[in-house]
Write a protein that holds these residues in place. Structure first.
Motif, PDB file in Angstrom:
ATOM      1  N   ASP A  23      29.364 -52.641  29.666  1.00 25.40           N
ATOM      2  CA  ASP A  23      30.791 -52.372  29.502  1.00 25.40           C
ATOM      3  C   ASP A  23      31.289 -51.503  30.643  1.00 25.40           C
ATOM      4  OD1 ASP A  23      31.236 -53.870  27.225  1.00 25.40           O
ATOM      5  OD2 ASP A  23      30.783 -52.219  25.870  1.00 25.40           O
ATOM      6  N   GLU A  24      30.444 -51.346  31.662  1.00 28.40           N
ATOM      7  CA  GLU A  24      30.811 -50.568  32.846  1.00 28.40           C
ATOM      8  C   GLU A  24      30.355 -51.326  34.089  1.00 28.40           C
ATOM      9  OE1 GLU A  24      29.579 -46.500  32.473  1.00 28.40           O
ATOM     10  OE2 GLU A  24      30.796 -46.216  30.696  1.00 28.40           O
ATOM     11  N   LEU A  25      30.856 -52.542  34.230  1.00 28.31           N
ATOM     12  CA  LEU A  25      30.431 -53.430  35.305  1.00 28.31           C
ATOM     13  C   LEU A  25      30.670 -52.827  36.685  1.00 28.31           C
ATOM     14  CD1 LEU A  25      31.780 -56.760  33.781  1.00 28.31           C
ATOM     15  CD2 LEU A  25      29.379 -56.136  34.046  1.00 28.31           C
ATOM     16  N   VAL A  26      31.793 -52.138  36.850  1.00 27.96           N
ATOM     17  CA  VAL A  26      32.091 -51.502  38.136  1.00 27.96           C
ATOM     18  C   VAL A  26      31.279 -50.225  38.269  1.00 27.96           C
ATOM     19  CG1 VAL A  26      33.898 -50.472  39.578  1.00 27.96           C
ATOM     20  CG2 VAL A  26      34.413 -52.493  38.201  1.00 27.96           C
ATOM     21  N   ASP A  27      31.324 -49.389  37.244  1.00 29.71           N
ATOM     22  CA  ASP A  27      30.636 -48.091  37.286  1.00 29.71           C
ATOM     23  C   ASP A  27      29.130 -48.247  37.462  1.00 29.71           C
ATOM     24  OD1 ASP A  27      33.080 -46.828  36.936  1.00 29.71           O
ATOM     25  OD2 ASP A  27      32.859 -46.678  34.762  1.00 29.71           O
ATOM     26  N   ASP A  28      28.553 -49.322  36.898  1.00 35.44           N
ATOM     27  CA  ASP A  28      27.108 -49.555  37.010  1.00 35.44           C
ATOM     28  C   ASP A  28      26.731 -50.263  38.312  1.00 35.44           C
ATOM     29  OD1 ASP A  28      26.722 -48.369  34.552  1.00 35.44           O
ATOM     30  OD2 ASP A  28      26.449 -50.243  33.451  1.00 35.44           O
ATOM     31  N   GLY A  29      27.711 -50.578  39.137  1.00 38.89           N
ATOM     32  CA  GLY A  29      27.439 -51.225  40.414  1.00 38.89           C
ATOM     33  C   GLY A  29      27.143 -52.715  40.310  1.00 38.89           C
ATOM     34  N   ILE A  30      27.449 -53.314  39.168  1.00 38.85           N
ATOM     35  CA  ILE A  30      27.210 -54.748  38.984  1.00 38.85           C
ATOM     36  C   ILE A  30      28.250 -55.550  39.770  1.00 38.85           C
ATOM     37  CG2 ILE A  30      27.141 -56.615  37.269  1.00 38.85           C
ATOM     38  CD1 ILE A  30      26.107 -54.432  35.271  1.00 38.85           C
ATOM     39  N   LEU A  31      29.483 -55.063  39.794  1.00 40.18           N
ATOM     40  CA  LEU A  31      30.548 -55.717  40.555  1.00 40.18           C
ATOM     41  C   LEU A  31      30.852 -54.903  41.804  1.00 40.18           C
ATOM     42  CD1 LEU A  31      33.124 -56.634  37.753  1.00 40.18           C
ATOM     43  CD2 LEU A  31      31.194 -57.978  38.597  1.00 40.18           C
ATOM     44  N   ASP A  32      30.911 -55.594  42.938  1.00 38.84           N
ATOM     45  CA  ASP A  32      31.331 -54.930  44.174  1.00 38.84           C
ATOM     46  C   ASP A  32      32.732 -55.412  44.534  1.00 38.84           C
ATOM     47  OD1 ASP A  32      31.022 -57.479  45.238  1.00 38.84           O
ATOM     48  OD2 ASP A  32      29.145 -57.004  46.242  1.00 38.84           O
ATOM     49  N   SER A  33      33.269 -54.891  45.617  1.00 34.62           N
ATOM     50  CA  SER A  33      34.659 -55.208  45.961  1.00 34.62           C
ATOM     51  C   SER A  33      34.854 -56.696  46.264  1.00 34.62           C
ATOM     52  CB  SER A  33      35.121 -54.357  47.147  1.00 34.62           C
ATOM     53  OG  SER A  33      34.285 -54.577  48.265  1.00 34.62           O
ATOM     54  N   LEU A  34      33.861 -57.324  46.865  1.00 36.91           N
ATOM     55  CA  LEU A  34      33.971 -58.746  47.163  1.00 36.91           C
ATOM     56  C   LEU A  34      34.006 -59.570  45.872  1.00 36.91           C
ATOM     57  CD1 LEU A  34      34.138 -60.769  49.460  1.00 36.91           C
ATOM     58  CD2 LEU A  34      31.651 -60.890  49.448  1.00 36.91           C
ATOM     59  N   THR A  35      33.169 -59.206  44.909  1.00 38.03           N
ATOM     60  CA  THR A  35      33.164 -59.903  43.622  1.00 38.03           C
ATOM     61  C   THR A  35      34.480 -59.683  42.882  1.00 38.03           C
ATOM     62  OG1 THR A  35      30.779 -59.565  43.520  1.00 38.03           O
ATOM     63  CG2 THR A  35      31.864 -60.238  41.488  1.00 38.03           C
ATOM     64  N   ILE A  36      34.995 -58.473  42.918  1.00 39.77           N
ATOM     65  CA  ILE A  36      36.271 -58.180  42.257  1.00 39.77           C
ATOM     66  C   ILE A  36      37.383 -59.027  42.876  1.00 39.77           C
ATOM     67  CG2 ILE A  36      38.034 -56.403  41.905  1.00 39.77           C
ATOM     68  CD1 ILE A  36      35.671 -54.421  41.511  1.00 39.77           C
ATOM     69  N   THR A  37      37.362 -59.177  44.194  1.00 39.92           N
ATOM     70  CA  THR A  37      38.345 -60.031  44.866  1.00 39.92           C
ATOM     71  C   THR A  37      38.229 -61.469  44.363  1.00 39.92           C
ATOM     72  OG1 THR A  37      38.280 -58.615  46.815  1.00 39.92           O
ATOM     73  CG2 THR A  37      39.171 -60.822  47.114  1.00 39.92           C
ATOM     74  N   GLY A  38      37.001 -61.947  44.196  1.00 43.17           N
ATOM     75  CA  GLY A  38      36.785 -63.288  43.666  1.00 43.17           C
ATOM     76  C   GLY A  38      37.260 -63.426  42.234  1.00 43.17           C
ATOM     77  N   ILE A  39      37.041 -62.396  41.428  1.00 41.30           N
ATOM     78  CA  ILE A  39      37.511 -62.405  40.033  1.00 41.30           C
ATOM     79  C   ILE A  39      39.036 -62.470  39.999  1.00 41.30           C
ATOM     80  CG2 ILE A  39      37.717 -61.004  37.928  1.00 41.30           C
ATOM     81  CD1 ILE A  39      34.815 -60.039  38.530  1.00 41.30           C
ATOM     82  N   ILE A  40      39.681 -61.681  40.853  1.00 49.27           N
ATOM     83  CA  ILE A  40      41.146 -61.697  40.923  1.00 49.27           C
ATOM     84  C   ILE A  40      41.633 -63.104  41.265  1.00 49.27           C
ATOM     85  CG2 ILE A  40      43.131 -60.867  42.251  1.00 49.27           C
ATOM     86  CD1 ILE A  40      41.575 -58.161  42.460  1.00 49.27           C
ATOM     87  N   ALA A  41      40.997 -63.736  42.250  1.00 50.67           N
ATOM     88  CA  ALA A  41      41.392 -65.089  42.646  1.00 50.67           C
ATOM     89  C   ALA A  41      41.193 -66.079  41.502  1.00 50.67           C
ATOM     90  CB  ALA A  41      40.589 -65.524  43.875  1.00 50.67           C
ATOM     91  N   ALA A  42      40.057 -65.989  40.813  1.00 49.00           N
ATOM     92  CA  ALA A  42      39.771 -66.906  39.701  1.00 49.00           C
ATOM     93  C   ALA A  42      40.775 -66.735  38.569  1.00 49.00           C
ATOM     94  CB  ALA A  42      38.343 -66.685  39.198  1.00 49.00           C
ATOM     95  N   LEU A  43      41.084 -65.489  38.212  1.00 52.05           N
ATOM     96  CA  LEU A  43      42.034 -65.233  37.130  1.00 52.05           C
ATOM     97  C   LEU A  43      43.439 -65.678  37.517  1.00 52.05           C
ATOM     98  CD1 LEU A  43      40.853 -61.708  35.906  1.00 52.05           C
ATOM     99  CD2 LEU A  43      40.390 -63.923  34.839  1.00 52.05           C
ATOM    100  N   THR A  44      43.798 -65.462  38.774  1.00 55.14           N
ATOM    101  CA  THR A  44      45.117 -65.871  39.262  1.00 55.14           C
ATOM    102  C   THR A  44      45.279 -67.385  39.150  1.00 55.14           C
ATOM    103  OG1 THR A  44      45.248 -63.985  40.767  1.00 55.14           O
ATOM    104  CG2 THR A  44      46.628 -65.868  41.290  1.00 55.14           C
TER     105      THR A  44
END
Length: 75
Positions: A23-44
Motif C-alpha cells: 500500500d506504499e508502492l512509491v514509498d517502498d520504491g516499487i514505482l519509479d518516476s518512469l513507471t509513474i509516467t507510464g501509469i499516468i499515460a495508461a490511465l489517461t
C-alpha cells in the motif's frame, strides 16, 4: 469495480510489478518516476482523464485504492 479495472490495466501494462504487494508502492520504491509516467499515460488513455500536476503525489500512487480515488475525482 474501478479498482479491479485499474489493477487489470496496470498488470497488463507492467507485468513485472506486483501492484497488490504494497500500500506504499512509491514509498517502498516499487514505482519509479518512469513507471509513474507510464501509469499516468495508461490511465489517461483508458479513462479519458487529464491528471494535473498537483495530483501527482505519493498518496495517489501508493496503492490501487489511491489511484482509483484519483480517477474517480477526475472523471
Amino acid at each position: 469495480m474501478l479498482e479491479e479495472r485499474i489493477l487489470s490495466l496496470l498488470e497488463e501494462e507492467f507485468p513485472d510489478i506486483d501492484f497488490e504487494s504494497s500500500d506504499e508502492l512509491v514509498d517502498d520504491g516499487i514505482l519509479d518516476s518512469l513507471t509513474i509516467t507510464g501509469i499516468i499515460a495508461a490511465l489517461t488513455m483508458e479513462f479519458g482523464i487529464t491528471i494535473p500536476y498537483e495530483e501527482i503525489v505519493e498518496d495517489n500512487f501508493n496503492s490501487i485504492r489511491g489511484l482509483a480515488e484519483m480517477v474517480e475525482r477526475l472523471s
